[in-house]
Every structure is written in structure tokens, then in C-alpha cells.
Design a protein around this motif. Sequence first.
Motif, mmCIF file in Angstrom:
data_model
loop_
_atom_site.group_PDB
_atom_site.id
_atom_site.type_symbol
_atom_site.label_atom_id
_atom_site.label_comp_id
_atom_site.label_asym_id
_atom_site.label_seq_id
_atom_site.Cartn_x
_atom_site.Cartn_y
_atom_site.Cartn_z
ATOM 1 N N CYS A 81 34.164 35.712 35.741
ATOM 2 C CA CYS A 81 35.069 35.292 36.814
ATOM 3 C C CYS A 81 35.637 36.458 37.614
ATOM 4 O O CYS A 81 36.262 36.248 38.644
ATOM 5 C CB CYS A 81 36.195 34.433 36.257
ATOM 6 N N SER B 228 38.089 38.422 36.846
ATOM 7 C CA SER B 228 39.484 38.762 36.572
ATOM 8 C C SER B 228 39.516 39.967 35.637
ATOM 9 O O SER B 228 38.518 40.319 35.015
ATOM 10 C CB SER B 228 40.216 37.581 35.935
ATOM 11 N N CYS C 48 39.644 33.009 32.947
ATOM 12 C CA CYS C 48 38.920 31.744 33.151
ATOM 13 C C CYS C 48 38.868 30.890 31.889
ATOM 14 O O CYS C 48 38.441 29.736 31.936
ATOM 15 C CB CYS C 48 37.505 32.010 33.668
HETATM 16 ZN ZN LIG Z 1 36.694 35.204 33.139
#
Ligand SMILES: [Zn+2]
Length: 146
Positions: A12, A14, A34
Motif C-alpha cells: 500500500c 504506507s 492497510c
Molecule cells: Zn500496507
Amino acid sequence: MDFDELKICSRCGSDACYSQEVTKNITIEMCYGCGFQSNSLMEKGSEFFNEQWETLPEIYKVLMDEEEETGKIWMPSTINIKDKGMVFATGKDRDNWAWGAVKVTKIKKKDRDKYNKEKYRADMTTIKYFKERDYMDALSYINVIP
Ligand SMILES: [Zn+2]
């Protein structure tokens, strides 16, 4: 949790992906951005994979992704903490799913025999749904994080 171990999530993007090297050959990643996890033992066709697959709820199979380049498999995590609650993926398909977060309630002493002597039970009336990206909100809803 050791925050030095946090890195960028390759799923994701992040920066809340917690990576843990269990042994030289086994690395587990858990992304708090996520809510997905990967385990280097999860290789398609491996015995471990097949065992996991058999027990997985349908929506977990639907949401499972394989990274094209690395073959790394990501699937939704399941959190189940006895005295706090649960966070799990729930839904019908990739476009219709959410994190379900459920709090626990304390079982009265006199009723505990009915619940295998457990002190807490999941209280489904507390279920609240969170979007994929709001995974951390789901965790704080059940008081796992502030
Ligand atoms: Zn993630």
C-alpha cells in the motif's frame, strides 16, 4: 512493537509496515497501514500455503494478492485479543468488504460456565465497519492502540 522495524509497505506504500525476521528464511510482514500481512512461507503450491488456504474464510481468498515481481503473497490479517476484541476482513467481494471490529464484553462470574470458563466474549452488537485504509482506527476502536 519495535518501531525501528517499520518500513514502507510494498503493498500500500504506507510507512507502517512492521517486518520481522523470525529466522533467516522466514520473514513476516504486518502492515498497520492497510492491515494486510505476508509471510515468506506463503508460496503458492507450498504445503504451508495449502494448509492455510483450507482454513481461510472465502473473503480472505478473494482479497489475497500476489506481487508480480516477488511472488510475495498478501492477505488480510486477523486480530483476536481475548480481553479486547477482534478485527477481521468481512464482505462479499473486492469491491464490497470492510474491516469488522468487534469489542468484547466481560462475562459475569455466574455465567462463565456457559462460556467454557472464559472471562470475555465477543459482543457482536458492537461491530463497526472500517475502510481498508482505516485499519488503525479499527484497532483503536477495540483499544489495541490508543
Ligand atoms: Zn500496507
